[in-house]
Design a protein around this motif. Structure first.
Motif, short mmCIF file in Angstrom:
data_model
loop_
_atom_site.label_atom_id
_atom_site.label_comp_id
_atom_site.label_asym_id
_atom_site.label_seq_id
_atom_site.Cartn_x
_atom_site.Cartn_y
_atom_site.Cartn_z
N SER A 26 4.61 -5.67 11.26
CA SER A 26 3.63 -6.42 12.04
C SER A 26 2.41 -6.79 11.21
N ASP A 27 2.17 -6.06 10.12
CA ASP A 27 1.07 -6.36 9.20
C ASP A 27 1.56 -7.04 7.93
N ALA A 28 2.80 -7.50 7.94
CA ALA A 28 3.41 -8.21 6.80
C ALA A 28 3.53 -7.32 5.56
N LEU A 29 3.63 -6.01 5.76
CA LEU A 29 3.89 -5.08 4.66
C LEU A 29 5.39 -4.82 4.59
N THR A 30 5.90 -4.65 3.38
CA THR A 30 7.31 -4.29 3.24
C THR A 30 7.43 -3.06 2.35
N LEU A 31 8.28 -2.16 2.81
CA LEU A 31 8.59 -0.94 2.05
C LEU A 31 10.09 -0.85 1.93
N ARG A 32 10.59 -0.81 0.70
CA ARG A 32 12.04 -0.77 0.53
C ARG A 32 12.43 0.19 -0.59
N ARG A 33 13.67 0.68 -0.48
CA ARG A 33 14.31 1.44 -1.54
C ARG A 33 15.50 0.62 -2.00
#
Length: 330
Positions: A54-61
């Protein structure tokens, strides 16, 4: 601290039948070198209510590719993000978890989407061999791992053009001109994750309710309070990363929020705001220490710059940085 890079890229719609035009005709590009196909497997993590997305943050592995590992991306502007990288591990690295704390609070971060991509990479080079940009044709398969759309899949093809480190953004304009002439248009989604979430979320009947317009004095006060809270939450990662002016801006938001609690005590619930006011006072004091050091660094730095070169022999600036860092962490 995690490795950080500024990512400047543009995305374009494509199909399996789309072919790249001759990009050597783009201004500044001398030749294009095919780097081959890479298989990427990325699992995106978020809270159950998708606070990061919703805040346009992305967290990926992600596994596969030269930079496999954990990636956390913060939006800077349209098409520009700061990407933080940590080595591959089973669990979320603590430095990245710390940067997300203000948004996720005590909520669990878990896998929400898996993206498997076949990436066909081309490097655009200048006449001296300098890398200008990387062009990728990605064939993406997305799978929703949680929520109402769990098990839903989607697939698409897109073109991604990423500017090389310290590259000239004019290269992106020149490449886009060639792509548009070939009938290739900018993507509607800002990221693969945004598109995956949109295409794997069950359709809902009816329109989303609009935001309520403030009508009463209390509405306006709450809108202002929410604005300052939003600023504090958004600035928390920047302060932890020691970005310029972040401490000052967060301190201002803290002061404004605390002041609004005092000014509007007849409207707000003091049983809630008084304890928060005490916490904000503590936070302002902690930020004040860093802000005082920032101001001191600026003053000493400007004085050093004004000295004759003969008086600043040796690692003067390096020692000043080490001294400042020691005072901040001491």
């Amino acid at each position: 601290m995690a490795d950080t890079k500024r990512e400047i890229e543009r995305k374009y719609e494509a199909t399996d039948d789309t072919r790249l035009p001759d990009l050597t005709r783009a201004a500044g590009v001398d030749r294009s070198v095919h780097r081959g196909l890479t298989e990427l497997d990325a699992v995106y993590h978020d809270t159950a209510d998708l606070r990061l997305a919703s805040d346009a943050l992305t967290l990926r592995r992600r596994t596969g590719g030269a930079d496999e590992g954990w990636h956390l991306k913060f939006p800077v502007a349209v098409g520009i993000r700061d990407e933080l990288h940590e080595p591959l591990s089973d669990d979320l690295p603590r430095p990245l978890a710390a940067l997300l704390r203000s948004r996720v609070r005590h909520a669990e971060i878990a896998p929400v989407v898996r993206l498997r991509s076949a990436r066909d990479v081309h490097h655009l080079l200048a006449d001296d061999g300098t890398l200008l940009a990387e062009v990728s044709v990605d064939r993406v398969h997305a799978e929703r791992l949680t929520g109402e759309g769990r098990g839903t899949t989607a697939a698409w093809t897109e073109i991604e053009v990423e500017l090389a480190d310290d590259g000239d953004p004019a290269v992106l304009d020149a490449v886009e001109k060639r792509l548009r002439k070939a009938g290739i248009r900018p993507a509607k989604s800002s990221s693969k994750l945004a598109r995956a979430l949109a295409e794997t979320t069950p359709a809902r009947n009816g329109e989303k309710p609009g935001k309520d317009t403030p009508r009463t004095a209390g509405d306006h006060v709450l809108a202002y309070v929410r604005k300052q809270i939003r600023a504090i939450v958004d600035l928390d990662p920047a302060v932890r990363r020691d970005l310029p002016d972040s401490v000052h801006r967060m301190r201002v938001a803290t002061r404004r929020l605390r002041s609004s609690f005092k000014t509007h005590r007849r409207i707000l619930d003091r049983e809630v705001t008084d304890p928060l006011g005490a916490e904000l006072k503590w936070l302002a004091a902690e930020l004040g220490l860093d802000r005082d050091q920032e101001v001191l660094d600026e003053r000493i730095g400007s004085r050093v710059e004004a000295l004759p070169a003969a008086l600043t022999l040796g690692p003067v600036r390096g020692r000043l940085r080490a001294w400042s860092a020691a005072r901040r962490t001491g």
